[in-house]
Each structure stands twice: as structure tokens, then as C-alpha cells.
Design a protein around this motif. Structure first.
Motif, PDB file in Angstrom:
ATOM      1  N   ARG A  56       0.817  -1.216   0.000  1.00 17.73           N
ATOM      2  CA  ARG A  56       0.000   0.000   0.000  1.00 17.73           C
ATOM      3  C   ARG A  56       0.851   1.266   0.000  1.00 17.73           C
ATOM      4  NH1 ARG A  56      -5.189   1.349   0.922  1.00 17.73           N
ATOM      5  NH2 ARG A  56      -5.721  -0.813   1.492  1.00 17.73           N
ATOM      6  N   GLU A  60       0.460   4.135  -2.840  1.00 21.62           N
ATOM      7  CA  GLU A  60      -0.011   5.480  -2.506  1.00 21.62           C
ATOM      8  C   GLU A  60       1.027   6.541  -2.846  1.00 21.62           C
ATOM      9  OE1 GLU A  60      -1.443   5.431   1.517  1.00 21.62           O
ATOM     10  OE2 GLU A  60      -3.285   4.352   0.942  1.00 21.62           O
ATOM     11  N   ALA A  63       0.656   6.923  -6.576  1.00 23.93           N
ATOM     12  CA  ALA A  63      -0.582   7.642  -6.883  1.00 23.93           C
ATOM     13  C   ALA A  63      -0.431   9.138  -6.636  1.00 23.93           C
ATOM     14  CB  ALA A  63      -1.728   7.074  -6.043  1.00 23.93           C
ATOM     15  N   ARG A  70      -6.470   7.845  -3.899  1.00 27.30           N
ATOM     16  CA  ARG A  70      -6.157   6.696  -3.052  1.00 27.30           C
ATOM     17  C   ARG A  70      -7.322   5.717  -3.131  1.00 27.30           C
ATOM     18  NH1 ARG A  70      -4.414   8.813   2.800  1.00 27.30           N
ATOM     19  NH2 ARG A  70      -4.208   6.547   3.082  1.00 27.30           N
TER      20      ARG A  70
END
Length: 293
Positions: A56, A60, A63, A70
Motif C-alpha cells: 500500500r 499510494e 498515486a 487513493r
């Protein structure tokens, strides 16, 4: 094509970059272990990474740099980051007949067969076939397959141009996007964008980092990563794309940093088309399109 060789852990870093760069250094490129094989003898090469967990924190960070929201699934282009160490392993292998320095990313095709969730465990394989002819040299297709439990979830083909002597064969036409969209919005890109994207992607090619390192390789100053321009373009429309989608892009002209680009997208019967252009003269940096997969 030989069976894929397994890459362990998270390859990359300065050691990999050094191995990739040394074959471009005159004299050094003749040393055993660095000397490249003959293009005429090259029959293909493949590497694989097994049990890669989609983390993750990395998703993130990616992103945030590329403009995605998110979510609990990864952005469509994100699995390219998992394949990039395999690209570097291929390019730095003595059997691969070309130095990594000087390889120009000209096209990319991504097909997401479904959404990939954060936390999934994936197997990633990249293979490259013998070179194809091009008017300015040769093209090399790096084909990646990302699978989970034996089922293909995502795949891509990254096409690189190596300028110089070509090979025999018929030239295939490149990606064409008829009537690319115009108008749109302007994005101001900061000078450190290449360094920021390199930190999350692992692609620390010197042409993206600083003016001095870019000038040493023939650019007036650092340039944006092509895969960042692809990702930022997809981020602008991703919430209107299906989970199963194909994204095709052609990289045209480098984006100098700092700089300003214009982005436009339009929806048609078959999907979306998009363009990233120079706002001063309209010349394209990137042209792309999407279709349902």
C-alpha cells in the motif's frame, strides 16, 4: 527463447544502474562480464519475479506523484513498476546485445484484465524477443505478464528504439491516433519531477534527474519519464475507464523540466483518446488511446 531466470528480492539501485551503464563506456565495454553479445546471435531473454506483494505505501506514493486518487486497487499503469527491475535485468545482462544507455522508450501498450488489489501476491515475468527493424535502428519489445494464482491479471509491451544498424525484415507501422484531441488544460511541471518519480519507480536514469547529468547524455536539461507522462494522462480519465482496459501510447518528444504541457482527452465510440502537447506550438509529447479489454 530460454526459460525465464528468477530474480530474487527487490533488484535495482546503483549496482544495477552501473551494470547497465558500463557497456556504453569505451574500453570498459570489452571486459569479460561486461562485453555484450552479438545482435545477430540474440534469440531472446526472460526474467521472472515470484511472490511480489503489492504494498500500500508504494502504491499510494506512486498515486500521489502521478495524480491518482487513493483506492484499494492499484492505478492501471502501476504494475509497470513491478516489471521495471526485470527490464533492467534484461538490459544489463551480457547476452542482451545493446547497452541500456541510449535505449529510447517509444511506445507502450498496457492491458489490465481486471483490477489488481493492494495486498495481492503476484508473479511478474518479462521477456524480450529478437530486435525488429526500424528506419533509425531496431525496436525491442519487452513483454510483461503479471499473474495471480496462475491467471493473467495484467500485461504490457514496452517498445524501445535502439538507434544504429538495423536488421532485416519488414517494418511494422507504429501506433497512430487519428485526430488527437485539442484544447484541454495546462499542467506546470516542476524541475524535481524526475527525481520524485525516480524515488517511487526505481527508474533513476540520469537523463531524468539533474541538468548536468541530462546534458552529459545530450539533453538541454532533465526530462520527465515517459511512464510518468503516461500515468498522469491516464490519471485524468481513469475514473471513467472500465476495470478491463487497454491503454496504448506513443512517446513523441521529451518533456523538458521544469516545463508546461497541455493535456486534452475526448471520448469516442471505441474509448478515449488523449494527447499531451507543447502549448507553444502544439507539437505532441505523447499520443494515446484506450479501448475496453
Amino acid at each position: 527463447m530460454t526459460a525465464p531466470r528468477t530474480l530474487r528480492g527487490e533488484p535495482g539501485g546503483l549496482t544495477t544502474l552501473l551494470r547497465a551503464a558500463l557497456p556504453a563506456v569505451p574500453g570498459v565495454n570489452r571486459l569479460p562480464g561486461i562485453r555484450k553479445g552479438s545482435a545477430g546471435d540474440f534469440r531472446g531473454l526472460a526474467f521472472t519475479r515470484e511472490g511480489v506483494v503489492v504494498e500500500r505505501a508504494r502504491v499510494e506514493a506512486y498515486a500521489a506523484v502521478c495524480g491518482f486518487p487513493r483506492r484499494d486497487v492499484v492505478p492501471v499503469p502501476f504494475p509497470h513498476l513491478l516489471a521495471f527491475p526485470l527490464h533492467m535485468a534484461v538490459m544489463s545482462d551480457p547476452a542482451f546485445p545493446y547497452a541500456a544507455i541510449g535505449m529510447v522508450h517509444v511506445e507502450n501498450v498496457i492491458t489490465a484484465h481486471r483490477a489488481v488489489g493492494i495486498g495481492e501476491t503476484l508473479d511478474v515475468t518479462t521477456s524480450v524477443a529478437p530486435p525488429r527493424p526500424h528506419a533509425r535502428g531496431v525496436l525491442l519489445d519487452f513483454t510483461t505478464t503479471v499473474s495471480a494464482a496462475g491467471e493473467t491479471a495484467w500485461e504490457s509491451t514496452s517498445t524501445y528504439l535502439r538507434r544504429g544498424r538495423s536488421v532485416a525484415g519488414d517494418q511494422a507501422p507504429g501506433l497512430e491516433v487519428p485526430d488527437p484531441p485539442t484544447g484541454g488544460v495546462e499542467w506546470r511541471l516542476p524541475a524535481d519531477l524526475g527525481r520524485t518519480y525516480a524515488a517511487v519507480s526505481g527508474d533513476a536514469n540520469p537523463i531524468h534527474l539533474h541538468p548536468l547529468t541530462a546534458k552529459a547524455l545530450g539533453f538541454p536539461r532533465q526530462i520527465a519519464h515517459g511512464m510518468w507522462t503516461l500515468a498522469r494522462s491516464v490519471a485524468a480519465i481513469e475514473n471513467r475507464l472500465p476495470d478491463a482496459v487497454t491503454v496504448e501510447v506513443a512517446f513523441k518528444k521529451p518533456v523538458l523540466l521544469p516545463g508546461t504541457v497541455r493535456y486534452a482527452a475526448q471520448q469516442g465510440d471505441a474509448g478515449w483518446s488523449f494527447a499531451m502537447t507543447n502549448p507553444k506550438d502544439g507539437s505532441p509529447h505523447l499520443l494515446g488511446r484506450t479501448t475496453p479489454a
